[in-house]
Write a protein that holds these residues in place. Structure first.
Motif, PDB file in Angstrom:
ATOM      1  N   GLU A  14      76.723  77.068  37.353  1.00 49.54           N
ATOM      2  CA  GLU A  14      77.134  76.723  35.993  1.00 49.54           C
ATOM      3  C   GLU A  14      76.214  75.624  35.465  1.00 49.54           C
ATOM      4  O   GLU A  14      75.825  74.723  36.202  1.00 49.54           O
ATOM      5  N   SER A  15      75.893  75.715  34.181  1.00 54.65           N
ATOM      6  CA  SER A  15      75.012  74.721  33.566  1.00 54.65           C
ATOM      7  C   SER A  15      75.525  74.351  32.177  1.00 54.65           C
ATOM      8  O   SER A  15      76.244  75.122  31.541  1.00 54.65           O
ATOM      9  N   GLU A  16      75.147  73.163  31.745  1.00 56.22           N
ATOM     10  CA  GLU A  16      75.531  72.678  30.414  1.00 56.22           C
ATOM     11  C   GLU A  16      74.255  72.405  29.628  1.00 56.22           C
ATOM     12  O   GLU A  16      73.379  71.679  30.102  1.00 56.22           O
ATOM     13  N   ARG A  29      78.176  75.798  27.685  1.00 57.90           N
ATOM     14  CA  ARG A  29      78.142  75.951  29.133  1.00 57.90           C
ATOM     15  C   ARG A  29      77.874  77.406  29.432  1.00 57.90           C
ATOM     16  O   ARG A  29      78.327  78.285  28.702  1.00 57.90           O
ATOM     17  N   SER A  46      77.001  82.523  28.210  1.00 60.40           N
ATOM     18  CA  SER A  46      77.715  81.294  27.893  1.00 60.40           C
ATOM     19  C   SER A  46      79.209  81.509  28.102  1.00 60.40           C
ATOM     20  O   SER A  46      79.725  82.614  27.926  1.00 60.40           O
TER      21      SER A  46
END
Length: 110
Positions: A14-16, A29, A46
């Motif tokens: 997971e990334s922001e 996210r 997303s």
């Protein structure tokens, strides 16, 4: 650069992301998966914020050269879509001509 930050969470799956366009910040996210077939790459979608999804594939030409293929779908934020009926087309063109081109050129030079 328009891309302000990318933070990896949850062991990298997971990334922001934060994008800043002329003082207006967009964030989201996303979850991503590494793919192996037909070529190595990354697929993402997303899960909050700016709606987008896509895939980047690295097609080898030989041992030291590859072609990078990018496919991306972006949904204009509702407020932009309501205020500017052509916002999705504008946003897609902006991403293609400015942000994506700049990002790929920076990536190429690394």
């Amino acid at each position: 650069p328009w891309l302000s930050s990318v933070a990896y969470l949850d062991a990298g799956r997971e990334s922001e992301w934060t994008l800043n366009v002329r003082g207006v910040k967009f964030s989201w996210r996303a979850v991503s998966d590494i793919i192996q077939k037909p070529y190595k790459g990354i697929r993402w979608e997303s899960i909050s914020g700016l709606k987008n999804m896509g895939i980047v594939e690295f097609e080898p030409l030989d041992e030291s050269i590859c072609i990078m293929k990018v496919r991306m779908t972006l949904v204009a934020p509702r407020i932009l879509a309501n205020l500017f009926p052509g916002a999705s087309v504008f946003l897609e063109k902006f991403l293609q001509d400015k942000l994506l081109k700049w990002s790929l050129e920076m990536f190429r030079d690394v």
